[in-house]
Write an enzyme that holds these catalytic residues in place. Structure first.
Site, short mmCIF file in Angstrom:
data_model
loop_
_atom_site.label_atom_id
_atom_site.label_comp_id
_atom_site.label_asym_id
_atom_site.label_seq_id
_atom_site.Cartn_x
_atom_site.Cartn_y
_atom_site.Cartn_z
N LYS A 106 35.27 43.13 45.12
CA LYS A 106 33.85 43.09 44.74
C LYS A 106 33.32 41.67 44.75
O LYS A 106 32.19 41.42 45.14
CB LYS A 106 33.66 43.71 43.36
CG LYS A 106 34.09 45.14 43.25
CD LYS A 106 33.43 46.01 44.30
CE LYS A 106 33.83 47.45 44.11
NZ LYS A 106 35.26 47.68 44.34
N GLN A 150 34.11 48.56 33.67
CA GLN A 150 35.41 48.67 34.33
C GLN A 150 36.29 49.72 33.66
O GLN A 150 36.46 49.72 32.45
CB GLN A 150 36.12 47.31 34.29
CG GLN A 150 37.42 47.26 35.04
CD GLN A 150 37.22 47.11 36.53
OE1 GLN A 150 36.16 46.69 36.97
NE2 GLN A 150 38.22 47.45 37.30
N ASP A 173 26.75 52.40 38.79
CA ASP A 173 27.92 53.24 39.04
C ASP A 173 27.60 54.72 38.83
O ASP A 173 28.44 55.58 39.10
CB ASP A 173 29.08 52.83 38.12
CG ASP A 173 30.40 52.78 38.87
OD1 ASP A 173 30.39 52.93 40.10
OD2 ASP A 173 31.44 52.59 38.22
#
Length: 365
Positions: A106, A150, A173
């Site tokens: 990322k 995360q 997300d």
């Protein structure tokens, strides 16, 4: 310090209590799973050791690079127009091997397209209230247009509370309960779609795979991949079957599918005899196996036994180099879309070079 990380969720699923029998390998003639001939930059002929052309191997890196090239140009346009670039922030609590792998990819991807990346790495013992406080700070930061939580998180933290704390406008997300709920209900559109399912649909679209009126099987029912992927395929008018750990005879159910998406994290669960001849296979799962000859002493393999599937499938994504890079590109795409909305700039859907607006793939007759 500008860094980025990304959800390195390890999709854990108990192995199905099914005897995995080596099926008779059969060479596939043609690529019936594709509606039209594929673009050469995306699908490349995969050869058996004998040199005979078999299935098409979908090059996820090529798909991702095309998407990132377009994003990079639009980031420059945004910077010239408003004097700012999109920003992606990540909250990671504790350390996880898969998370570290995603972190590197990322960070490189953000740097490549000009997106600012911010990361907060917190000790595994961080109290839940401190994590929620950090999320609220990021929600209020105008430099941040996307927030990634995360996964996995330590057991003392209630993941649902953290996901609910992320602003809907920054939930790139797509894991906020409201976004997932909007994906379930027809007629509603989530602000963002989870990145891996969105990447799977982008791969199918770019590979010119017909979805409508086809039978798709999704193996795995997680909130991160399996469930939203099944919902997206339904929205594209596919008939969808979801396989989970309590499904009797999963091989038989999978063998009826024109499209197979496997996302369990169980190494080589899907064998060649599970697949219908000519099926299109997207392998989402990743598992690290020891390999002293590989860098770092391990290598990544997928849910699908590639060496068997190549004799049966018409097209397949490899691991690594398949769905993973496109997932990263979808994170960048969602972050760009969030920034455009923040600055009041209309999304340009005339450029079909990549899924500029997730609503484009939410059609359902």
């Amino acid at each position: 310090m500008l860094r980025v990380t990304r959800s390195g969720v390890a999709l854990r699923w108990r192995k199905l209590r099914t005897l995995l029998v080596w099926g008779q390998q059969q060479k596939h003639a043609g690529f019936s799973g594709l509606s039209t001939p594929p673009p050469p930059a995306i699908l490349v002929p995969h050869l058996f050791q004998s040199g005979t052309a078999s299935c098409w191997k979908i090059d996820g890196r090529a798909v991702a690079q095309d998407i990132k090239d377009v994003i990079a140009k639009r980031v420059i346009q945004l910077r010239d127009q408003v004097g700012a670039v999109p920003g992606l922030a990540v909250v990671q609590v504790g350390h996880h091997k898969a998370s570290d792998l995603y972190s590197r990819s990322k960070q490189l991807a953000c740097d490549e397209v000009g997106i600012a990346s911010f990361a907060a790495y917190l000790p595994a013992t961080t109290p839940e209230d401190e994590v929620l406080e950090l999320v609220n700070v990021l929600n209020a930061d105008d430099r941040v247009h996307g927030i990634l939580v995360q996964l996995p998180m330590p057991p003392h933290i209630q993941l649902d509370r953290v996901l609910r704390a992320v602003s809907l406008d920054k939930d790139v997300d797509g894991l906020h309960p409201i976004n997932l709920g909007r994906l379930v209900l027809r007629g509603l559109h989530p602000t963002f779609i989870p990145c891996t399912p969105l990447g799977c649909l982008e791969i199918l679209r770019r590979s010119r795979v017909q979805i409508e009126n086809k039978h798709a099987v999704v193996i795995g029912c997680s909130n991160v991949v399996g469930l939203p992927t099944a919902l997206l395929l339904q929205r594209q008018n596919a008939t969808v079957t979801v396989i989970h750990e309590h499904t009797p005879n999963p091989a038989e159910a999978t063998k009826r599918a024109d499209i197979v998406v496997s996302a369990t994290g169980v190494a080589q669960l899907v064998r060649g005899h599970w697949l219908k001849k000519g099926a299109v296979v997207l392998d989402v799962g990743t598992s690290a196996v020891q390999d002293t000859a590989a860098d770092g002493g391990y290598r990544l393999i997928g849910d699908v036994c590639f060496e068997e599937a190549e004799f049966v499938a018409s097209a397949i994504t490899p691991v690594p180099g398949g769905v993973g890079p496109v997932t990263v590109a979808m994170v960048l795409s969602n972050t760009l879309q969030s920034a455009l909305r923040f600055f009041g700039i209309a999304t340009d859907t005339s450029d079909n070079s990549f899924t500029t607006d997730s609503h484009l793939i939410l059609r359902c007759k």
